[in-house]
Design an enzyme around this catalytic site. Structure first.
Site, short mmCIF file in Angstrom:
data_model
loop_
_atom_site.label_atom_id
_atom_site.label_comp_id
_atom_site.label_asym_id
_atom_site.label_seq_id
_atom_site.Cartn_x
_atom_site.Cartn_y
_atom_site.Cartn_z
N GLU A 286 0.83 -1.21 0.00
CA GLU A 286 0.00 0.00 0.00
C GLU A 286 0.86 1.25 0.00
O GLU A 286 1.97 1.26 0.51
CB GLU A 286 -0.90 0.03 1.24
N VAL B 217 -9.67 4.36 -17.03
CA VAL B 217 -10.55 3.49 -16.25
C VAL B 217 -10.43 3.93 -14.80
O VAL B 217 -9.34 3.96 -14.25
CB VAL B 217 -10.15 2.01 -16.38
N ASN C 212 -12.99 4.55 -8.46
CA ASN C 212 -13.56 5.49 -7.51
C ASN C 212 -12.99 6.88 -7.72
O ASN C 212 -11.79 7.09 -7.83
CB ASN C 212 -13.44 4.96 -6.06
N TYR D 228 5.52 4.36 -6.26
CA TYR D 228 4.21 3.71 -6.29
C TYR D 228 3.65 3.69 -7.71
O TYR D 228 2.97 4.59 -8.16
CB TYR D 228 3.25 4.43 -5.32
N GLU E 24 -0.41 -1.73 -11.27
CA GLU E 24 -0.81 -2.46 -12.49
C GLU E 24 -1.47 -1.53 -13.51
O GLU E 24 -1.68 -1.93 -14.65
CB GLU E 24 -1.71 -3.64 -12.14
#
Ligand SMILES: *[C@@H]1O[C@H](CO)[C@@H](O)[C@H](O)[C@H]1NC(C)=O
Ligand SMILES: *[C@@H]1O[C@H](CO)[C@@H](O)[C@H](O)[C@H]1NC(C)=O
Ligand SMILES: *[C@@H]1O[C@H](CO)[C@@H](O)[C@H](O)[C@H]1NC(C)=O
Length: 364
Positions: free
Chosen positions: A135, A193, A196, A253, A256
């Site tokens: 994360e 895409v 949220n 960070y 994918e």
């Protein structure tokens, strides 16, 4: 040639030669540890060049609990059978704690308070405790309580003790010379895409500005155009550009969204996430477009338009595929086995005196 084979042929001969051979067999393992750091440093490293020499001891990796409570099978010699990493005993039985070289704790469950550290257990001499997280820092919770506990970090960061990226590029081998065609059957200029849309901050700003200049086709839960996982890559392949915008901006960070969605989907990624240098370290030149390379989003939009109109220049954004192939990491076992291939190069003695500071360091 496997060293088991060599060994069989010399076993009957002189002991001295056997000794030398075991030495030659172990040394490359020690030298070859770690995945290369910078992109330029990437070198061909076929896992089958690792040999299984039975004379070196196993490293025992104990996973204290499974990430997200989803266990995988650890039957057989998992690290060797699946990833050709030798001498690696990957276990999840807590009773093996006394013999574990590394005990791994996935941070997610600690944050959720579903698990606690076994601080009452006496730690065997030399045992390392590893803190593992994929994360971004904001989702790692308060780590101040974990000062002076962990000896290793396992994260996507390049400066972690064990780096477990979401994906990486590996050199193509001669035998997989299958060169992908430049995907040119495109119907959309820019696609995105997004599942949220909350807390999008800078991302939504870039999207809004860009959409005012060139059409951006948005898919995902946030819009009416949902995409099944099966439809994801075929849809992206119909786009010239893919907005690989990370949910969180943090050092190294890169998820994918770059490796799978853009690179495997066959659209040129327009990236917004960590710094340009972070991307340059993991992806070759002319494989992506970084938002920061432009003085304004308007300039970026103009660049994308011109590039899409120039087939030759556009196709040059795919030439890296002749040399590199995309490798995605999705299996926790593969990440854990990686500890073994780098075990010998871990520092003898290391303590994260302030994990919170380490995790939040150098954030862009
Ligand atoms: C090392 O671990 C593997 C897999 O668990 C096991 O099959 C093998 O017997 C072990 N070797 C040694 C020397 O302990
Ligand atoms: C290009 O895309 C269209 C869908 O818009 C599809 O019908 C067609 O078969 C595709 N052509 C090629 C060569 O893939
Ligand atoms: C690991 O951390 C503990 C706790 O700070 C420390 O006592 C121990 O020496 C460390 N071990 C290694 C191998 O670094």
């Amino acid at each position: 040639m496997g060293c088991d084979n060599i060994k069989r042929t010399v076993l009957s001969s002189m002991k001295k030669r056997l000794l030398l051979l075991s030495f030659l067999c172990v040394v490359p393992l020690c030298l070859f540890n770690g995945w290369p750091i910078g992109f330029k440093g990437l070198t061909a490293r076929d896992p089958s060049t690792f040999h299984k020499c039975s004379n070196s001891r196993n490293v025992t990796i104990l996973l204290w609990y499974w990430p997200f409570r989803r266990p995988f099978s650890l039957k057989g010699d998992v690290c060797w059978d699946l990833y050709r990493i030798p001498h690696c005993r990957l276990v999840d039985q807590r009773s093996l704690f006394p013999s574990a070289d590394v005990v791994v704790f996935h941070n997610g469950e600690l944050v959720m308070k579903r698990q606690v550290l076994p601080l009452d257990l006496p730690r065997p001499q030399g045992q390392r405790w590893a803190w593992m997280s994929l994360e971004a820092p904001v989702y790692n919770g308060n780590l101040l309580q974990y000062a002076n506990i962990f000896n290793m970090t396992i994260t996507y960061r390049r400066d972690a003790d064990i780096t477990i990226p979401y994906g990486e590029l590996l050199p193509r081998e001669v035998e997989d010379h299958l060169v992908e065609e430049v995907p040119l059957n495109k119907s959309s200029l820019v696609c995105w895409v997004v599942s949220n849309y909350r807390s999008l901050h800078r991302r939504s700003q870039v999207y809004k500005e860009l959409n005012a200049i060139v059409p951006v086709k948005v898919y995902g839960r946030w819009t009416k155009r949902r995409l099944s996982s099966k439809a994801l890559l075929p849809t992206i392949s119909r786009c010239y550009f893919y907005l690989a915008i990370e949910n969180t901006v943090a050092k190294d960070y890169v998820t994918e969204k770059l490796w799978r969605n853009a690179f495997q989907g066959g659209a040129v990624p327009v990236v917004l996430g960590p710094s340009l240098d972070d991307y340059k370290a993991v992806a070759p030149p002319n494989s992506f477009i970084h938002v920061d390379e432009f003085a304004s989003v308007k300039d970026l939009g103009k660049y994308l338009q011109d590039l899409a109109a120039d087939k030759k220049r556009y196709s040059e954004y795919f030439t890296w595929k002749n040399q590199w192939k995309v490798k995605l990491y999705t299996d926790w076992r593969e990440r854990l086995c990686k500890i073994c291939s780098q075990y010998n190069s871990l520092p003898q003695e290391k303590v994260y005196t302030n994990l919170e500071a380490w995790v939040n360091a150098n954030n862009t």
